[in-house]
Every structure is written in structure tokens, then in C-alpha cells.
Design an enzyme around this catalytic site. Structure first.
Site, PDB file in Angstrom:
ATOM      1  CD1 TRP A 145      -4.771   1.191  14.240  1.00 53.59           C
ATOM      2  CD2 TRP A 145      -6.610   2.053  14.089  1.00 53.59           C
ATOM      3  NE1 TRP A 145      -5.589   1.244  15.245  1.00 53.59           N
ATOM      4  CE2 TRP A 145      -6.754   1.915  15.371  1.00 53.59           C
ATOM      5  CE3 TRP A 145      -7.990   2.816  13.709  1.00 53.59           C
ATOM      6  CZ2 TRP A 145      -7.861   1.602  16.341  1.00 53.59           C
ATOM      7  CZ3 TRP A 145      -9.033   3.024  14.232  1.00 53.59           C
ATOM      8  CH2 TRP A 145      -8.836   2.053  15.838  1.00 53.59           C
ATOM      9  CB  THR A 184       1.627  -6.244   7.249  1.00 58.48           C
ATOM     10  OG1 THR A 184       1.200  -6.172   6.180  1.00 58.48           O
ATOM     11  CG2 THR A 184       3.031  -5.209   7.548  1.00 58.48           C
ATOM     12  CD  GLN A 243      -2.911  -1.355   2.465  1.00 61.98           C
ATOM     13  OE1 GLN A 243      -3.813  -0.266   2.619  1.00 61.98           O
ATOM     14  NE2 GLN A 243      -2.335  -0.972   3.525  1.00 61.98           N
ATOM     15  CB  ALA A 296       6.229  -4.287   6.946  1.00 62.03           C
ATOM     16  CE1 TYR A 342       3.433  -6.225  11.477  1.00 69.17           C
ATOM     17  CE2 TYR A 342       2.420  -5.342  13.070  1.00 69.17           C
ATOM     18  CZ  TYR A 342       3.090  -5.123  11.682  1.00 69.17           C
ATOM     19  OH  TYR A 342       3.395  -3.672  11.799  1.00 69.17           O
ATOM     20  CB  THR A 392       3.495  -0.489  12.870  1.00 69.37           C
ATOM     21  OG1 THR A 392       2.464  -1.385  13.655  1.00 69.37           O
ATOM     22  CG2 THR A 392       4.936  -2.004  14.002  1.00 69.37           C
TER      23      THR A 392
END
Length: 289
Positions: free
Chosen positions: A149, A61, A11, A59, A124, A100
Site C-alpha cells: 500500500w 506496478t 515513488q 517495477a 502482477y 510486495t
């Protein structure tokens, strides 16, 4: 400036390619083109391109799958980040590493500061926390950007999942006791390019959109805003019910509170961040095109 972006198909990788300023040369590499878990591959690929800056957007995720795939999660997130930091140090290349909110335990009730102690709840988060420590130990001048998020106009994320479920169902239960800030990749990408220009900055920054929401709040906003863009029929009726985390058990425990304090980013770099609902509108507008 030549910028190498790992994880180009994710993304954030896609958003960085979409929003890259014309004065920069951006080289996006997929996992197949650059396996960051392999030190010799990192050496040879980075030597080949010789970028001025690497943005590590690669990553593992899959938060729940990580509970069973611990070795893979640590290999990509921790060892991969360490490999990049070591090569950047040897070749005098700047590094921006993405981290994160999952490095925290979510037990606070006020926004997490960049200086707060790491205490991840699951595999994670632990792999991302280890990555932060490795990057800072190897390359103290690196920049670490924690976000939370994250969603984009395309790809698999909470927004796309909600749109699919909202189209099919008449009743939808969404967790209301996990609090954070939805963050559009567009916001994050723009901030990363601002950081790219700041050669002297180092250390940890927090970057999310502004405001606070629960997953339930986010879902309600998605339903309301999506109707305006024709992504959901305007006459669609849906009951969105607030549920508790314990009503929707998952393999990995999530932080109950993961709002990040953005004051360093706002004050030191004079960055103006949008409210999460404004960003949601922009993302949905892109999705509707």
C-alpha cells in the site's frame, strides 16, 4: 558507499534520492538509462558504475493492466530482477530487491510472516513472486523487502487520487473489506538505508508502517488530515461511504488481507517504525509545501 538505484523516477526512487544520507553516493537511473530487462545493458551499466549496492526499485506496478500485459509485467519484474541478481553475483555486489504483499493470496486473518507460502492471485503478484524466487536462487545473500500500500507526497497513488476526487465530489465510495497497512515511501526509504549499512543481513524482511486499516479508513484519514494542511478546504463537506470489493470490480483480484508481520525487521535490526497515520501527516505536510 556507492548505491545504484533502479527506477529513479518512481515513488520510492524519488524518496531514496531525497533522503539519501550525505555519506553515501547515490546513482539513480531511470528506465531509459538502465533497462533491467536487457541483460547486456545491465552488465555494461553496472560495470560502468561498479556500485557497492544496488536497490532495485524498478517495477511494473500497474496491477490491473498486468492482466492484459502479462509478458511486459514478467519481463520487468521477474526477468529484470533475475538479470540484476546474476550481474550482482558475478561482480560481488550486494542487492536489495523490493517486493510486495501481492505475492500472498490474502486469505489469512493474521499478519503474514516472512516464511509464509507464496500464492499470488493475479499476474502482477505472480511476476513479483517469480522475481523473489529468481533472486534467492541466483543470489542467496540478497535482501528482499516486501512492502504494501505504498504512497508518497508526489506522483500517482491512492492519496493523490483521493485528494483529487475529494475536491470534486460530494459523495465518495471506498472499499472497506480490503485490509492492510498504508506505507509512506519515507518510512520505506529510511529502512532501506538502514539495511544498506548491514552487510551481513540477507533474506526476506517485511516493511510497512505500523497499524492496520481498510482503504475506507485510509480515505477518511486523508480527508481529515488534509484539511489541517490546507489541501482540502476546511469547510468542505463530503460523504465517504464504505463499499464492498464486489461493488467496485477490477480486472485483477486484490488480497482481502495483506497486513505484513514486521517482527524480523523490528527485532533483528531494532528498527522503530511509525504508525501509518503519523506517516500520512508527514507526507501531507510535504505535499502542502
Amino acid at each position: 558507499m556507492k548505491i545504484l538505484v533502479t527506477g529513479k523516477n518512481g515513488q520510492l526512487g524519488r524518496e531514496l534520492q531525497r533522503l539519501c544520507p550525505v555519506e553515501y553516493e547515490l546513482i539513480g537511473l531511470s528506465r531509459e538509462e538502465l533497462d533491467i530487462t536487457d541483460r547486456s545493458t545491465v552488465e555494461s551499466v553496472v560495470e560502468k558504475y561498479r556500485p557497492n549496492l544496488i536497490i532495485n526499485a524498478a517495477a511494473y506496478t500497474a496491477v490491473d493492466k498486468a492482466e492484459k500485459e502479462q509478458d511486459l509485467a514478467f519481463s520487468v519484474n521477474a526477468i529484470g530482477a533475475s538479470n540484476l541478481a546474476e550481474v550482482c553475483k558475478r561482480l560481488s555486489i550486494r542487492l536489495i530487491h523490493i517486493s510486495t504483499d501481492f505475492v500472498f493470496d490474502g486469505k489469512k486473518s493474521s499478519p503474514y510472516l516472512v516464511t509464509n507460502k507464496l500464492n499470488p492471485l493475479g499476474v502482477y503478484g505472480a511476476s513479483k513472486a517469480e522475481a523473489e524466487v529468481a533472486v534467492q536462487n541466483v543470489l542467496p545473500e540478497a535482501v528482499i523487502v516486501r512492502t504494501a500500500w505504498v504512497y508518497s507526497a508526489h506522483g500517482n497513488n491512492f492519496v493523490s487520487t483521493m485528494l483529487r476526487l475529494m475536491s470534486d465530489r460530494k459523495i465518495l465510495g471506498v472499499v472497506a473489506d480490503q485490509i492492510g497497512t498504508p506505507t509512506w515511501t519515507g518510512t520505506l526509504a529510511k529502512v532501506l538505508f538502514i539495511l544498506a549499512e548491514q552487510n551481513s543481513v540477507k533474506g526476506i524482511f517485511h516493511c510497512t508502517d505500523l497499524g492496520v486499516a481498510s482503504w475506507y479508513d485510509f480515505a477518511v484519514a486523508i480527508f481529515e488530515e488534509s484539511k489541517k494542511f490546507g489541501l482540502i478546504p476546511s469547510d468542505k463537506e463530503l460523504s465517504i461511504d464504505a463499499i464492498r470489493t464486489e461493488d467496485y470490480p477490477t480486472p485483477a483480484e486484490r488480497p482481502a488481507y495483506s497486513v505484513l508481520d514486521k517482527s524480523r525487521l523490528i527485532n533483528e535490526l531494532e528498527v522503530e517504525l511509525p504508525h501509518w497515520r503519523e506517516s500520512l501527516r508527514q507526507a501531507l505536510s510535504l505535499k502542502s509545501q
